[in-house]
Design a protein around this motif. Structure first.
Motif, mmCIF file in Angstrom:
data_model
loop_
_atom_site.group_PDB
_atom_site.id
_atom_site.type_symbol
_atom_site.label_atom_id
_atom_site.label_comp_id
_atom_site.label_asym_id
_atom_site.label_seq_id
_atom_site.Cartn_x
_atom_site.Cartn_y
_atom_site.Cartn_z
ATOM 1 N N ALA A 1 -3.271 0.345 -3.517
ATOM 2 C CA ALA A 1 -3.046 -1.060 -3.275
ATOM 3 C C ALA A 1 -2.487 -1.672 -4.387
ATOM 4 O O ALA A 1 -3.099 -1.967 -5.446
ATOM 5 C CB ALA A 1 -4.128 -1.895 -2.605
ATOM 6 N N ILE A 2 -1.303 -2.498 -4.407
ATOM 7 C CA ILE A 2 -0.502 -3.289 -5.451
ATOM 8 C C ILE A 2 -0.433 -4.670 -5.144
ATOM 9 O O ILE A 2 0.708 -4.784 -4.209
ATOM 10 C CB ILE A 2 0.820 -2.304 -6.156
ATOM 11 C CG1 ILE A 2 0.347 -1.051 -6.157
ATOM 12 C CG2 ILE A 2 0.878 -2.981 -7.353
ATOM 13 C CD1 ILE A 2 1.495 -0.052 -6.539
ATOM 14 N N SER B 1 -9.112 3.840 8.033
ATOM 15 C CA SER B 1 -10.316 3.038 7.410
ATOM 16 C C SER B 1 -9.965 2.382 6.279
ATOM 17 O O SER B 1 -10.760 1.384 5.769
ATOM 18 C CB SER B 1 -11.663 3.779 7.028
ATOM 19 O OG SER B 1 -11.037 4.902 6.630
ATOM 20 N N SER B 2 -8.948 2.709 5.395
ATOM 21 C CA SER B 2 -8.666 2.107 4.041
ATOM 22 C C SER B 2 -7.467 1.132 4.138
ATOM 23 O O SER B 2 -7.435 0.334 3.184
ATOM 24 C CB SER B 2 -8.261 3.135 3.164
ATOM 25 O OG SER B 2 -7.308 3.987 3.453
ATOM 26 N N LEU B 3 -6.671 0.864 5.408
ATOM 27 C CA LEU B 3 -5.622 0.078 5.386
ATOM 28 C C LEU B 3 -5.727 -1.103 6.468
ATOM 29 O O LEU B 3 -6.401 -0.922 7.459
ATOM 30 C CB LEU B 3 -4.463 1.108 6.121
ATOM 31 C CG LEU B 3 -3.702 1.896 5.300
ATOM 32 C CD1 LEU B 3 -2.667 2.793 6.019
ATOM 33 C CD2 LEU B 3 -2.873 1.315 4.121
ATOM 34 N N PRO B 4 -5.127 -2.258 5.985
ATOM 35 C CA PRO B 4 -5.399 -3.316 6.927
ATOM 36 C C PRO B 4 -4.422 -3.372 8.078
ATOM 37 O O PRO B 4 -3.648 -4.057 8.477
ATOM 38 C CB PRO B 4 -5.092 -4.598 6.167
ATOM 39 C CG PRO B 4 -4.087 -4.214 4.958
ATOM 40 C CD PRO B 4 -4.406 -2.592 4.760
ATOM 41 N N HIS C 1 0.854 -1.225 -0.009
ATOM 42 C CA HIS C 1 0.040 0.012 -0.047
ATOM 43 C C HIS C 1 0.701 1.293 -0.014
ATOM 44 O O HIS C 1 1.700 1.421 0.840
ATOM 45 C CB HIS C 1 -0.893 -0.034 1.152
ATOM 46 C CG HIS C 1 -1.669 -1.268 1.311
ATOM 47 N ND1 HIS C 1 -3.037 -1.157 0.825
ATOM 48 C CD2 HIS C 1 -1.483 -2.374 2.033
ATOM 49 C CE1 HIS C 1 -3.437 -2.414 1.049
ATOM 50 N NE2 HIS C 1 -2.469 -3.245 1.906
ATOM 51 N N VAL C 2 0.702 2.099 -0.960
ATOM 52 C CA VAL C 2 1.760 3.157 -1.121
ATOM 53 C C VAL C 2 0.880 4.534 -0.995
ATOM 54 O O VAL C 2 -0.252 4.462 -1.647
ATOM 55 C CB VAL C 2 2.283 3.309 -2.438
ATOM 56 C CG1 VAL C 2 3.294 4.590 -2.541
ATOM 57 C CG2 VAL C 2 2.868 2.161 -2.884
ATOM 58 N N ARG D 1 2.367 -4.614 3.320
ATOM 59 C CA ARG D 1 3.253 -3.570 3.682
ATOM 60 C C ARG D 1 2.672 -1.927 3.392
ATOM 61 O O ARG D 1 1.765 -2.201 2.531
ATOM 62 C CB ARG D 1 4.684 -3.508 2.673
ATOM 63 C CG ARG D 1 5.271 -4.747 2.481
ATOM 64 C CD ARG D 1 6.222 -5.040 1.224
ATOM 65 N NE ARG D 1 6.418 -6.259 0.693
ATOM 66 C CZ ARG D 1 5.755 -6.908 0.221
ATOM 67 N NH1 ARG D 1 4.385 -6.336 -0.343
ATOM 68 N NH2 ARG D 1 5.741 -8.468 0.151
ATOM 69 N N VAL D 2 3.049 -1.217 4.301
ATOM 70 C CA VAL D 2 2.658 0.292 3.855
ATOM 71 C C VAL D 2 3.991 1.225 3.827
ATOM 72 O O VAL D 2 4.900 1.120 4.427
ATOM 73 C CB VAL D 2 1.960 0.694 5.121
ATOM 74 C CG1 VAL D 2 1.522 2.149 4.862
ATOM 75 C CG2 VAL D 2 0.569 0.015 5.558
ATOM 76 N N LEU D 3 4.022 1.775 2.606
ATOM 77 C CA LEU D 3 4.996 2.714 2.197
ATOM 78 C C LEU D 3 4.292 4.194 2.020
ATOM 79 O O LEU D 3 3.491 4.350 1.601
ATOM 80 C CB LEU D 3 5.426 2.342 0.767
ATOM 81 C CG LEU D 3 6.517 1.577 0.543
ATOM 82 C CD1 LEU D 3 6.002 0.245 1.188
ATOM 83 C CD2 LEU D 3 6.824 1.225 -0.787
ATOM 84 N N VAL D 4 4.985 4.934 2.963
ATOM 85 C CA VAL D 4 4.454 6.317 3.278
ATOM 86 C C VAL D 4 5.488 7.404 2.478
ATOM 87 O O VAL D 4 6.687 7.378 3.003
ATOM 88 C CB VAL D 4 4.299 6.840 4.731
ATOM 89 C CG1 VAL D 4 3.722 8.489 4.748
ATOM 90 C CG2 VAL D 4 3.474 5.996 5.317
ATOM 91 N N ALA D 5 5.096 7.803 1.403
ATOM 92 C CA ALA D 5 5.949 8.637 0.485
ATOM 93 C C ALA D 5 5.426 10.007 0.163
ATOM 94 O O ALA D 5 4.449 10.555 1.120
ATOM 95 C CB ALA D 5 6.267 7.723 -0.758
ATOM 96 N N HIS D 6 5.473 10.296 -0.897
ATOM 97 C CA HIS D 6 5.222 11.707 -1.355
ATOM 98 C C HIS D 6 4.443 12.074 -2.792
ATOM 99 O O HIS D 6 4.445 10.830 -3.431
ATOM 100 C CB HIS D 6 6.670 12.434 -1.453
ATOM 101 C CG HIS D 6 7.214 12.803 0.002
ATOM 102 N ND1 HIS D 6 7.044 13.719 1.000
ATOM 103 C CD2 HIS D 6 8.187 11.710 0.662
ATOM 104 C CE1 HIS D 6 7.792 13.360 1.836
ATOM 105 N NE2 HIS D 6 8.628 12.251 1.607
ATOM 106 N N GLY D 7 3.973 13.299 -2.911
ATOM 107 C CA GLY D 7 3.217 13.643 -4.122
ATOM 108 C C GLY D 7 3.602 13.179 -5.185
ATOM 109 O O GLY D 7 2.902 12.316 -6.010
#
Ligand SMILES: O=C(O)[C@H](O)COP(=O)(O)O
Length: 237
Positions: free
Chosen positions: A176-177, A42-45, A4-5, A138-144
């Motif tokens: 989500a990929i 609400s959108s991430l597991p 999840h990005v 996985r959750v990846l917190v990145a940028h615009g």
């Protein structure tokens, strides 16, 4: 498994369309930014996520830490997920950088920047693909910019060339990929970047990477149904 990005939550800087590509600057989420995290809840597991990753930027790490809660797994910091290095445009209006980019090439580095737009996107995509080395979900917190590129790819029409400007990415809305799609997803975009480089070299500067129909620089509509009015009509690169 799934990656999840997402883009971090809003900051005073990002709301004013000021660019920040230097992770040493202490720019944090504002109140809106903290509120926006409820979208992620609400959108991430959240209970099953096994890997949390973020860029070196405080706003991305803050977003990840607030989403994962306490106690959470160790946050992995990957500089490949960093926002573009804007060089001398750092801290200024995005439109100043956009004007420069429109007059130059996507493979040119802005003054005092370590990377061109193409180099930056390639670095970010490499970081996303490398997430597969860690257990999912996985959750990846990145940028615009990264999120804009991924959303553009999801919505593109066949044979559409990569534009110079992308719709602005929404905040805290995960893409989500699935693992089985991720290598091809990234591989296709890497090929797009190669094509973009070839076109840039062929044109030897000037106005390249227009939208697929060669129209003016994109000032396009929302990339997301939740895009607010104040996010529209600004190009984003
Ligand atoms: O590219 C930009 O306009 C800004 O740097 C956006 O970056 P952000 O996603 O970190 O706000």
């Amino acid at each position: 498994m799934t990656t999840h990005v997402l883009r971090h939550g809003p900051t005073d800087y990002s709301r004013r369309y000021l660019v920040n590509g230097d992770p040493a600057r202490p720019i944090h989420l504002n109140e809106d930014g903290r509120q926006a995290l409820t979208r992620g809840w609400s959108s991430l597991p959240l209970h099953s996520v096994r890997t949390w990753m973020a860029s070196e930027f405080p706003r991305a790490q803050q977003t990840a830490n607030l989403l994962m809660g306490v106690p959470g797994p160790e946050l992995i910091i990957d500089p490949r997920l960093n926002e573009l290095d804007y060089g001398d445009f750092e801290g200024g209006p995005f439109l100043d950088y956009a004007a420069w980019l429109d007059e130059h090439r996507a493979d040119e580095r802005p003054p005092a920047s370590a990377e061109s737009q193409i180099e930056g996107i390639r670095r970010m995509l490499t970081g996303v693909l490398a997430a597969l080395d860690h257990p999912g979900p996985r959750v990846l917190v990145a940028h615009g910019l990264l999120v804009s590129v991924l959303l553009w790819h999801r919505a593109r029409t066949p044979d559409q060339a990569m534009p110079l400007f992308f719709p602005e990415a929404p905040y805290v809305e995960p893409i989500a990929i699935p693992d089985e799609e991720l290598p091809e997803f990234i591989g296709t975009l890497m090929n797009d970047l190669e094509g973009a480089e070839r076109r840039a070299a062929d044109t030897n500067g000037g106005r390249i990477f227009r939208n697929g129909n060669d129209s003016a620089v994109a000032t396009v509509d929302s990339a997301s149904p939740s895009h607010s009015q104040d996010q529209k009509d600004l190009p984003h690169a």
